[in-house]
Design an enzyme around this catalytic site. Sequence first.
Site, PDB file in Angstrom:
ATOM      1  N   HIS A 243       0.803  -1.225   0.000  1.00  0.00           N
ATOM      2  CA  HIS A 243       0.000   0.000   0.000  1.00  0.00           C
ATOM      3  C   HIS A 243       0.842   1.284   0.000  1.00  0.00           C
ATOM      4  O   HIS A 243       0.852   2.036  -0.960  1.00  0.00           O
ATOM      5  CB  HIS A 243      -0.905   0.034   1.242  1.00  0.00           C
ATOM      6  CG  HIS A 243      -1.797  -1.155   1.416  1.00  0.00           C
ATOM      7  ND1 HIS A 243      -2.884  -1.425   0.603  1.00  0.00           N
ATOM      8  CD2 HIS A 243      -1.769  -2.156   2.333  1.00  0.00           C
ATOM      9  CE1 HIS A 243      -3.487  -2.524   1.020  1.00  0.00           C
ATOM     10  NE2 HIS A 243      -2.839  -2.991   2.056  1.00  0.00           N
TER      11      HIS A 243
HETATM   12  O1  RIB Z   1      -5.381  -0.051   4.534  1.00  0.00           O
HETATM   13  C1  RIB Z   1      -3.983  -0.033   4.359  1.00  0.00           C
HETATM   14  C2  RIB Z   1      -3.356   1.039   5.174  1.00  0.00           C
HETATM   15  O2  RIB Z   1      -3.621   0.798   6.554  1.00  0.00           O
HETATM   16  C3  RIB Z   1      -1.820   1.089   5.052  1.00  0.00           C
HETATM   17  O3  RIB Z   1      -1.373   2.403   5.242  1.00  0.00           O
HETATM   18  C4  RIB Z   1      -1.381   0.236   6.203  1.00  0.00           C
HETATM   19  O4  RIB Z   1      -0.069   0.576   6.657  1.00  0.00           O
HETATM   20  C5  RIB Z   1      -2.398   0.594   7.239  1.00  0.00           C
HETATM   21  O5  RIB Z   1      -1.973   1.828   7.848  1.00  0.00           O
END
Ligand code: RIB
Length: 313
Positions: A243
Amino acid sequence: MTQARKIIIDTDPGQDDAVAILLALASPEVELLGITTVAGNVPLDLTTRNARIVCELANRRDVAIYAGCERPLGRTLVTAEHVHGKTGLDGPVLPEPTMPIKDQHGVDYIIDTLRAAPEKSITLCPLGPLTNIATALQKAPDIAERIQEIVLMGGAYFEVGNITPTAEFNIYVDPEAAKIVFDCGAPITVLPLDVTHKALVTPPRNDAFRDLGTPVGRAVAEMTDFFERFDLEKYGSEGAPLHDPCVIGYLIAPKLFSGRKINVEIETQSDLTRGMTVADWWGVTDRPANAYFIGDLDADGFFALLAERLAKL
Ligand code: RIB
Ligand code: CA
């Protein structure tokens, strides 16, 4: 080369946050002014500890780290140890950090840095719940017009949700903060699940990290080995979605990403759909476009860039 882009990373490490920080430290296109930590994946003391661990892993004890908010604006903190493990950085065995953090609160650091710098010369890169950014905007509304861009990981449209059926974790944890940020008027670019779920660390891609043969390469591969099990079980996907590094990837190689300027509103009233990013991808409303919403990326190009940059650390 054009001048490096000045950025502040606001983060809740988190294995994927860790890779984003490493990518920023390895990329001359960005100048990391400082890191502010926020409660999210794990509580604030652990996200701050983890930011220190990552900077030491990159041999960058000089990075300025500021602890920020320990809970959402108005809700109980929701964490994600089920994804990131008890420490938030489970996977590799890394030494306890010894580098210091700054005394100033992360929110005040954001405010003072934006006020002291030329207008629109600093990009904020939130990788976790938006509590710090929203608190800074509430405390100092004048900074909204001083921000060059907010490039954040959060939300979803086609992918809908990962912590509830309708919400992505970062927005879900502090929807009121997200609403303040999305309404603030600063240019916003969103890296939602729609694109991060296409940035999957498949086994060959993770082997490329491991095969770097460096402490960073090994640590990243071991973080992914741990971090991926949640998504593999849940989605049956071929790897963990990376992500947060998509935020830095977008800044250093925007041509690898594509999206559209649309309206995004945040659900804060409903218990059922709390934290949903209501993204008008199809332009069915006359609500003003407030965000560049990324829907796709060249995944092979992104991972090649990531491996090439991590090799430099
Ligand atoms: O949904 C994914 C996000 O939530 C990413 O930033 C992960 O690190 C968590 O913070
Ligand atoms: Ca994060």
